[in-house]
Design a protein around this motif. Structure first.
Motif, short mmCIF file in Angstrom:
data_model
loop_
_atom_site.label_atom_id
_atom_site.label_comp_id
_atom_site.label_asym_id
_atom_site.label_seq_id
_atom_site.Cartn_x
_atom_site.Cartn_y
_atom_site.Cartn_z
N ASP A 53 -2.93 -7.06 4.36
CA ASP A 53 -2.83 -5.71 3.81
C ASP A 53 -4.19 -5.04 3.65
O ASP A 53 -4.26 -3.88 3.23
CB ASP A 53 -2.13 -5.74 2.45
N ARG A 108 -5.85 -0.01 6.32
CA ARG A 108 -5.07 -0.80 5.38
C ARG A 108 -5.81 -0.94 4.05
O ARG A 108 -5.21 -0.88 2.98
CB ARG A 108 -4.76 -2.17 5.97
N TRP A 135 -4.64 0.25 0.39
CA TRP A 135 -4.65 -0.67 -0.74
C TRP A 135 -5.39 -0.03 -1.92
O TRP A 135 -4.95 -0.12 -3.07
CB TRP A 135 -5.31 -1.99 -0.33
#
Length: 211
Positions: A134, A140, A144
């Motif tokens: 993630d 990504r 996050w």
């Protein structure tokens, strides 16, 4: 002592019974040379030349992953709040010039002002709580941050055209069985052990191990 700038060690032959060890190095002009040395000190960083050569790798209980990137401008965390009590915690100096950490369950985020004027932004996570998959690409990692540190993410998004790089390091902590020997070799700093993905200048790592 002779210093060979830009040389790369290609092979090491430790010969404890002789007066000198033997090394093969490639110099900056591409020439291969054979070198003799009474002591071999491994300062090759995470390459850990001698540790790999001697099979000294040692696993550690600390498991963590890290990703980081540089933004080509200063980020001043002191502007993130107008709370007077929070500002009063810094009695002298400037908060933005310190290494600042944003912390939450299973993670911490660093913000470090660099001498170039850029800012290093890093994310360190516990893999049991945050999947590496993630975070292992910039997009990504930014998503996050949107979820866990939205204020930080908002500032980064203001400077997407100034992102300079992106790096990842999975399961970055390591150690070794031995850091020096009476056979005239030793490991200095990162080749021996590391418990952090990035080491600021001025930080000295002193691994503890027995010969």
């Amino acid at each position: 002592m002779r210093f060979l700038s830009g040389a790369k060690v290609e092979a090491v032959d430790l010969v404890p019974g002789d007066e000198h060890h033997r090394l093969r190095v490639r110099t900056s002009d591409g020439t291969t040379r054979n070198v003799r040395a009474r002591w071999v000190v491994d300062a090759t960083g995470r390459t850990s030349l001698l540790k790999r050569r001697l099979g000294l790798a040692k696993s550690v209980g600390h498991r963590a992953n890290a990703v980081w990137f540089r933004v080509g401008c200063p980020i001043d965390v002191d502007q993130w709040s107008d709370d007077p009590q929070w500002h009063a915690r810094i009695e002298e100096g400037r908060r933005e010039l310190s290494t600042n950490h944003l912390m939450g369950p299973g993670y911490w985020v660093w913000l470090i002002r660099l001498a170039s004027g850029s800012t290093s932004v890093g994310i360190v996570t516990d893999p049991d709580l945050h999947r590496f998959e993630d975070l292992n690409r910039f997009e990504r990692a930014l998503e996050w941050l949107d979820a866990h540190e939205p204020q930080c993410a908002g500032v980064v998004r203001q400077h997407l055209d100034r992102i300079q790089d992106f790096r990842v390091m999975k399961d970055y902590a390591y150690s070794c069985e031995q850091v020096f020997s009476a056979d005239r070799w030793c490991l200095a700093g990162r080749p021996a052990s590391s418990s952090t993905p990035c080491t600021p200048r001025g930080w000295t790592s002193s691994p503890s191990a027995t010969a």
